[in-house]
Design a protein around this motif. Structure first.
Motif, PDB file in Angstrom:
ATOM      1  N   LEU A 185       2.531 -10.793 -37.599  1.00  0.00           N
ATOM      2  CA  LEU A 185       3.141 -11.620 -36.443  1.00  0.00           C
ATOM      3  C   LEU A 185       3.791 -12.888 -36.688  1.00  0.00           C
ATOM      4  N   THR A 186       3.094 -13.543 -37.671  1.00  0.00           N
ATOM      5  CA  THR A 186       3.398 -14.940 -38.089  1.00  0.00           C
ATOM      6  C   THR A 186       4.394 -14.843 -39.105  1.00  0.00           C
ATOM      7  N   GLU A 187       4.519 -13.817 -39.966  1.00  0.00           N
ATOM      8  CA  GLU A 187       5.787 -13.914 -40.915  1.00  0.00           C
ATOM      9  C   GLU A 187       6.979 -13.721 -40.448  1.00  0.00           C
ATOM     10  N   THR A 188       7.031 -12.779 -39.046  1.00  0.00           N
ATOM     11  CA  THR A 188       8.171 -12.271 -38.391  1.00  0.00           C
ATOM     12  C   THR A 188       8.338 -13.123 -37.219  1.00  0.00           C
ATOM     13  N   ASN A 189       7.761 -14.388 -36.988  1.00  0.00           N
ATOM     14  CA  ASN A 189       7.687 -14.988 -35.935  1.00  0.00           C
ATOM     15  C   ASN A 189       9.121 -15.526 -35.483  1.00  0.00           C
ATOM     16  N   PHE A 190      10.087 -16.039 -36.554  1.00  0.00           N
ATOM     17  CA  PHE A 190      11.362 -16.765 -36.252  1.00  0.00           C
ATOM     18  C   PHE A 190      12.467 -15.660 -36.401  1.00  0.00           C
ATOM     19  N   GLU A 191      12.030 -14.373 -36.615  1.00  0.00           N
ATOM     20  CA  GLU A 191      13.150 -13.440 -36.905  1.00  0.00           C
ATOM     21  C   GLU A 191      13.805 -12.969 -35.165  1.00  0.00           C
ATOM     22  N   LYS A 192      15.144 -12.939 -35.187  1.00  0.00           N
ATOM     23  CA  LYS A 192      15.657 -12.558 -33.934  1.00  0.00           C
ATOM     24  C   LYS A 192      15.803 -11.129 -33.772  1.00  0.00           C
ATOM     25  N   VAL A 193      15.422 -10.260 -32.861  1.00  0.00           N
ATOM     26  CA  VAL A 193      15.444  -9.072 -32.717  1.00  0.00           C
ATOM     27  C   VAL A 193      15.554  -8.848 -31.221  1.00  0.00           C
ATOM     28  N   SER A 194      16.327  -7.551 -30.897  1.00  0.00           N
ATOM     29  CA  SER A 194      16.235  -7.028 -29.651  1.00  0.00           C
ATOM     30  C   SER A 194      15.124  -6.932 -28.891  1.00  0.00           C
ATOM     31  N   GLY A 195      15.163  -7.077 -27.531  1.00  0.00           N
ATOM     32  CA  GLY A 195      13.910  -6.895 -26.708  1.00  0.00           C
ATOM     33  C   GLY A 195      13.681  -5.302 -26.200  1.00  0.00           C
ATOM     34  N   TYR A 196      12.701  -5.452 -25.366  1.00  0.00           N
ATOM     35  CA  TYR A 196      12.099  -4.222 -24.540  1.00  0.00           C
ATOM     36  C   TYR A 196      11.847  -2.979 -25.560  1.00  0.00           C
ATOM     37  N   GLY A 197      11.642  -3.145 -26.697  1.00  0.00           N
ATOM     38  CA  GLY A 197      10.990  -2.075 -27.535  1.00  0.00           C
ATOM     39  C   GLY A 197      12.136  -1.445 -28.330  1.00  0.00           C
ATOM     40  N   THR A 198      13.448  -2.017 -28.392  1.00  0.00           N
ATOM     41  CA  THR A 198      14.642  -1.625 -28.949  1.00  0.00           C
ATOM     42  C   THR A 198      14.813  -2.164 -30.588  1.00  0.00           C
ATOM     43  N   ASP A 199      13.709  -2.937 -30.820  1.00  0.00           N
ATOM     44  CA  ASP A 199      13.624  -3.808 -32.189  1.00  0.00           C
ATOM     45  C   ASP A 199      13.233  -2.716 -33.331  1.00  0.00           C
ATOM     46  N   PRO A 200      13.669  -3.033 -34.526  1.00  0.00           N
ATOM     47  CA  PRO A 200      13.519  -2.242 -35.598  1.00  0.00           C
ATOM     48  C   PRO A 200      11.954  -2.149 -35.923  1.00  0.00           C
ATOM     49  N   TYR A 201      10.937  -2.951 -35.578  1.00  0.00           N
ATOM     50  CA  TYR A 201       9.533  -2.819 -35.702  1.00  0.00           C
ATOM     51  C   TYR A 201       9.076  -1.579 -34.921  1.00  0.00           C
ATOM     52  N   CYS A 202       9.351  -1.554 -33.463  1.00  0.00           N
ATOM     53  CA  CYS A 202       9.057  -0.392 -32.714  1.00  0.00           C
ATOM     54  C   CYS A 202       9.729   0.937 -33.495  1.00  0.00           C
TER      55      CYS A 202
END
Length: 339
Positions: A19-36
Motif C-alpha cells: 500500500l505504501t509503495e503504490t500510494n502515489f500511483e494514479k489508477v481508476s476507481g471502483y475496482g477497475t484498477d490493475p490491482y483488482c
C-alpha cells in the motif's frame, strides 16, 4: 493478553508495504484498477475456476446482506442454521433488505442436508405455501460460528438438495483461510467453486485491513455491482481491496498466515487440556470455547481478554478464545502461564 477475536490486529506487513509503495500511483476507481484485475485472476486460479466473477466488498455483513438480497426474489427467504451469523449477529441486516432468515436446527453449528430437505418437503406439501416465505437460498459458514467444519461429503449433500429445490448455496467464508488449513479438512477452494453458487474469501479476519472477495463460480446476478453501490459497500478507492487480495494471493501468503492461527490454537488447546480446563465443544479451527468459573473470569479481568459466548450455568460462563494470523506463540505461552 488479547484473545477476544481474530481481527484485533491491523494488517500483514506485506500488505502495508505494498500500500505504501503504490500510494502515489494514479489508477481508476471502483475496482477497475490493475490491482483488482490481478487479484481476480489469482483468485480464479486458486479456485480452479477461470470463468468466475469476483467482486471485492468492504466487509462481511455487507457481503452477506448484498449477496442474499441480490440473489433472492421478493417472496423468498434464506435458510440458515439457527446459530448462523446472519441469524444472530448481523443486527437484522438480512431482514432489513426485506428477506426473512429461516432458522433451522443445527448440530455443532452445522446445517445437515437432511434437515434442509425435510423442511423443503414439508413446505411444498403444505397447500398454504403460497401464503408463506419461500426457501430461496441456503446460507452456511465455513468455519461455522462454533469453529466447526463441513466435510466435502456434507457440502456435496447440501449442494444436491439445493439443486433439487433450485436454491443457490451460499458459503460465508469470513474465516475461510483457517478452514482451508485445519487438520483433517478435505475441502479446498476448488471444491467450494464446484459445489456452491457463491462464496466469499474473508480478508478482514485473515490478514487484511478490511474486505472480502465474493466469488460467483457460475456468474453473478445481473447488475450485482450496481447493488453493491446501492447498499453503500462499493469503495471509490477500490485499489485498497485489490492490492490487499493481490498480496494475499501471491506466493501462498493467505495459506501461510492462516496456518499460524491453527498452530497457535492447537498449542493453546493442548495446554488448556493439560491444565484440566473444560471445553464447551471441540473446534478444529482458531476458535476455542472454554467453560470458566465466574470467579476465574473475574480474576482474569484486566489481564486477559476473551469473548463472551454464553452463560453455561449460574457459576460458569462459556468464553471464546480466538487466535489469528498474527498471534505469537509467546502470547500463547504467557496465557497458559497466567491461567
Amino acid at each position: 493478553l488479547y484473545f477476544e477475536n481474530d481481527y484485533c490486529e491491523g494488517a500483514h506487513p506485506a500488505i502495508l508495504q505494498k500500500l505504501t509503495e503504490t500510494n502515489f500511483e494514479k489508477v481508476s476507481g471502483y475496482g477497475t484498477d490493475p490491482y483488482c484485475a490481478s487479484a481476480r485472476e489469482k483468485i480464479r486460479a486458486a479456485c480452479a475456476c477461470p470463468e468466475a466473477d469476483v467482486f471485492f466488498i468492504s466487509g462481511g455483513t455487507q457481503a452477506n446482506s448484498i449477496v442474499i438480497a441480490s440473489t433472492l426474489r421478493r417472496w423468498e427467504g434464506v435458510i440458515a442454521a439457527a446459530t448462523g451469523h446472519v441469524a444472530g449477529h448481523e443486527a437484522g441486516a438480512i431482514e432489513f433488505t426485506g428477506h426473512k432468515v429461516i432458522g433451522l436446527p443445527q448440530k455443532n453449528g452445522k446445517l445437515d442436508a437432511a434437515t434442509v430437505e425435510d423442511f423443503c418437503k414439508t413446505f411444498y406439501a403444505d397447500s398454504n405455501h403460497d401464503h408463506m416465505v419461500f426457501p430461496g437460498m441456503v446460507y452456511i459458514s465455513h468455519p461455522t460460528e462454533y469453529g466447526t467444519l463441513y466435510s466435502k461429503a456434507e457440502l456435496e449433500a447440501l449442494s444436491a438438495v439445493c439443486h433439487t429445490y433450485h436454491m443457490p448455496l451460499f458459503v460465508d467464508g469470513a474465516r475461510l483461510g483457517y478452514a482451508l488449513v485445519s487438520e483433517g479438512t478435505d475441502v479446498t477452494l476448488a471444491d467450494l467453486a464446484r459445489l456452491t453458487d457463491v462464496f466469499y474469501i474473508g480478508g478482514t479476519k485473515v490478514g487484511a485491513l478490511c474486505g472480502e472477495a465474493v466469488v460467483f463460480p457460475h456468474g453473478a446476478p445481473a447488475h450485482f455491482m450496481t447493488m453493491v453501490k446501492q447498499q453503500g459497500a462499493l469503495l471509490a478507492k477500490g485499489r485498497l481491496m485489490g492490492i490487499q487480495f493481490d498480496v494475499l494471493f501471491t506466493d501462498g501468503l493467505y495459506t501461510r498466515i492462516s496456518r499460524n492461527a491453527i498452530e497457535t490454537a492447537n498449542a493453546l488447546k493442548k495446554g488448556l487440556a493439560a491444565k484440566g480446563y473444560r471445553f464447551f465443544m471441540d473446534s478444529p479451527t482458531n476458535q476455542l470455547f472454554v467453560v470458566l468459573e465466574n470467579t476465574q473470569l473475574a480474576a482474569l479481568e484486566g489481564k486477559a481478554k476473551f469473548g463472551f459466548w454464553e452463560k453455561f450455568d449460574d457459576s460458569h460462563t462459556v468464553v471464546r478464545i480466538a487466535t489469528s494470523w498474527a498471534t505469537r506463540m509467546e502470547e500463547v505461552e504467557q496465557l497458559l502461564e497466567l491461567m
